[in-house]
Design a protein around this motif. Structure first.
Motif, PDB file in Angstrom:
ATOM      1  N   VAL A 297      30.136  41.941  37.916  1.00  0.00           N
ATOM      2  CA  VAL A 297      31.370  41.379  38.469  1.00  0.00           C
ATOM      3  C   VAL A 297      32.408  42.483  38.675  1.00  0.00           C
ATOM      4  N   LEU A 298      32.946  42.565  39.891  1.00  0.00           N
ATOM      5  CA  LEU A 298      34.038  43.481  40.203  1.00  0.00           C
ATOM      6  C   LEU A 298      35.270  42.638  40.496  1.00  0.00           C
ATOM      7  N   VAL A 299      36.364  42.890  39.760  1.00  0.00           N
ATOM      8  CA  VAL A 299      37.603  42.144  39.961  1.00  0.00           C
ATOM      9  C   VAL A 299      38.597  43.066  40.649  1.00  0.00           C
ATOM     10  N   ALA A 300      38.989  42.725  41.876  1.00  0.00           N
ATOM     11  CA  ALA A 300      39.763  43.647  42.712  1.00  0.00           C
ATOM     12  C   ALA A 300      41.053  43.011  43.221  1.00  0.00           C
ATOM     13  N   THR A 301      42.035  43.860  43.489  1.00  0.00           N
ATOM     14  CA  THR A 301      43.242  43.451  44.203  1.00  0.00           C
ATOM     15  C   THR A 301      43.037  43.734  45.689  1.00  0.00           C
ATOM     16  N   ASP A 302      43.876  43.162  46.535  1.00  0.00           N
ATOM     17  CA  ASP A 302      43.670  43.267  47.982  1.00  0.00           C
ATOM     18  C   ASP A 302      43.726  44.688  48.503  1.00  0.00           C
ATOM     19  N   LEU A 303      44.742  45.454  48.101  1.00  0.00           N
ATOM     20  CA  LEU A 303      44.895  46.808  48.641  1.00  0.00           C
ATOM     21  C   LEU A 303      43.724  47.684  48.243  1.00  0.00           C
ATOM     22  N   ALA A 304      43.321  47.609  46.966  1.00  0.00           N
ATOM     23  CA  ALA A 304      42.210  48.434  46.503  1.00  0.00           C
ATOM     24  C   ALA A 304      40.902  48.036  47.168  1.00  0.00           C
ATOM     25  N   ALA A 305      40.776  46.771  47.526  1.00  0.00           N
ATOM     26  CA  ALA A 305      39.503  46.282  48.052  1.00  0.00           C
ATOM     27  C   ALA A 305      39.257  46.671  49.495  1.00  0.00           C
ATOM     28  N   ARG A 306      40.265  47.213  50.202  1.00  0.00           N
ATOM     29  CA  ARG A 306      40.028  47.653  51.577  1.00  0.00           C
ATOM     30  C   ARG A 306      39.022  48.795  51.561  1.00  0.00           C
ATOM     31  N   GLY A 307      37.951  48.606  52.286  1.00  0.00           N
ATOM     32  CA  GLY A 307      36.916  49.633  52.298  1.00  0.00           C
ATOM     33  C   GLY A 307      35.702  49.271  51.482  1.00  0.00           C
ATOM     34  N   ILE A 308      35.770  48.213  50.664  1.00  0.00           N
ATOM     35  CA  ILE A 308      34.579  47.772  49.953  1.00  0.00           C
ATOM     36  C   ILE A 308      33.608  47.196  50.982  1.00  0.00           C
ATOM     37  N   ASP A 309      32.453  47.796  51.094  1.00  0.00           N
ATOM     38  CA  ASP A 309      31.482  47.370  52.099  1.00  0.00           C
ATOM     39  C   ASP A 309      30.109  47.319  51.454  1.00  0.00           C
ATOM     40  N   ILE A 310      29.676  46.110  51.076  1.00  0.00           N
ATOM     41  CA  ILE A 310      28.387  45.927  50.428  1.00  0.00           C
ATOM     42  C   ILE A 310      27.587  44.963  51.283  1.00  0.00           C
TER      43      ILE A 310
END
Length: 383
Positions: A297-310
């Motif tokens: 489980v990865l718990v992310a905020t919106d700004l940090a999550a930009r660029g997460i590509d799985i």
């Protein structure tokens, strides 16, 4: 329509097949032929629309027809707003590039980490993916030259301007030659983005995938009505109810993300937080462990999550709703990618119900709101 119809050569088509890309997204169908013809392009597209491959594939084909640089000048520059997006673009370039007849070196450079290793890797780079501040630092040390750029890509231009990079970008444009191909991608054309378009693009081809309409049919959305105090236990119930190997949970604040992770770990669920208060090393490690399946489980905020590509991410959970419908679409667009099925679950408190209605109206798609107590039960047929 398939990739063979877009003007790509045998080497790229083989690389696409070996990278297991089946059919092109709409933006790739329109963008790839235009870029191969050397035209400037304006791409209005949200994250998750396939825009990275839309420009990386034709750029790789263009570079294959040329010799690699023997000095510190780079032929292709991709400017991005965040470290995570820089890594994502580099991964896409490497994913296709490793199957080509000659190696085309790509490199992501960004701040928050030591500059020396990046300086040492710059030689022979053909596709440089950079955040503006770190690129300026490296130029100041004479480690890289952008004076002979042939192709300039500006990815997520709206985010770049929102994050205050205008001054750095203007500085970089002074060193980039006037004669070049420019590809600009943005989710919107508001305010300063329009000025940037007029300044940089010459008779551009316009390609648009409307963000408000971009909700992949491959994503199954569901929403559960839950009280604020029951959100944590219900989140754990959802996570433990299935055999999902990777689950991305969105929170609206750094504090909430950390609290969620603490509770999950306390209850025996492997989780890690991903947000702006983490060091770059910690964020890189967290994302690598999540992508490899070592962390569930990865718990992310919106700004940090930009660029997460799985590519095969099976489940996204909105622990809290984002402020804007566009951010909601960005969040759920992390799953259901590359033709695969995905699932998005939202936890809705009574206070969030009106905002959720606004999001659905903007999205143009309605999601049935079910009581948390009925989670896992089959829905009653509508009469």
């Amino acid at each position: 329509m398939n990739f063979a119809d877009l003007g790509l050569g045998p080497a790229l088509l083989s690389a696409i097949e070996r990278a297991k890309y089946e059919s092109p997204y709409p933006i790739q169908v329109e963008a790839i032929p235009a870029i191969l013809q050397g035209k400037d392009m304006l791409g209005l597209a949200p994250t998750g629309s396939g825009k990275t491959a839309a420009y990386i594939l034709p750029i790789l084909q263009q570079l294959l027809q040329k010799e690699a640089p023997r000095d510190r000048s780079v032929p292709v520059l991709v400017l991005v707003p965040t470290r995570e997006l820089a890594v994502q673009v580099a991964e896409v370039a490497e994913n296709f590039g490793r199957f080509l007849p000659r190696r085309i070196k790509s490199l992501a450079i960004f701040g928050g980490v030591s500059i020396n290793p990046q300086m040492m890797k710059l030689g022979g780079t053909e596709i440089l993916i950079a955040t503006p501040g770190r690129l300026i630092d490296l130029m100041g040390r004479n480690s890289v030259s952008i004076s002979r750029i042939q192709t300039l890509v500006i990815d997520e231009a709206d985010k770049m301007l929102q994050m205050g990079f205008k001054e750095e970008m203007d500085h970089l444009f002074e060193y980039i030659p006037r004669k070049k191909q420019t590809l600009l991608f943005s989710a919107t054309m508001e305010g300063e983005v329009e000025e940037l378009i007029k300044k940089l693009l010459q008779n551009p081809v316009r390609v648009q995938v409307a963000a408000d309409d971009f909700t992949p049919d491959s994503i199954t959305q569901s929403a559960y009505r839950v009280s604020p105090e029951a959100k944590g236990p219900f989140l754990r119930q959802v996570i433990q109810s299935g055999d999902w190997k990777q689950i991305l949970v969105f929170a609206s604040s750094i504090r909430t993300a950390d609290n969620i992770v603490g509770k999950l770990i306390k209850n025996g669920i492997d989780a890690v937080a991903f947000h702006g208060d983490k060091s770059q090393g910690a964020r890189t490690e967290a994302l690598a462990r999540f992508k490899s399946g070592k962390t569930r489980v990865l718990v992310a905020t919106d700004l940090a999550a930009r660029g997460i590509d799985i590519q095969a991410l099976p489940l996204v959970i909105n622990y809290e709703l984002p402020r804007s419908p566009k951010d909601y679409i960005h969040r759920i667009g992390r799953t259901g990618r590359a033709g695969m099925q995905g699932q998005a679950i939202s936890l809705i408190t009574p206070e969030e119900q009106h905002h959720f209605k606004v999001i659905q109206k903007k999205m143009g798609k309605w999601v049935t709101l079910v009581n948390a107590e009925d989670f896992g039960k089959p829905l009653e047929p509508k009469t």
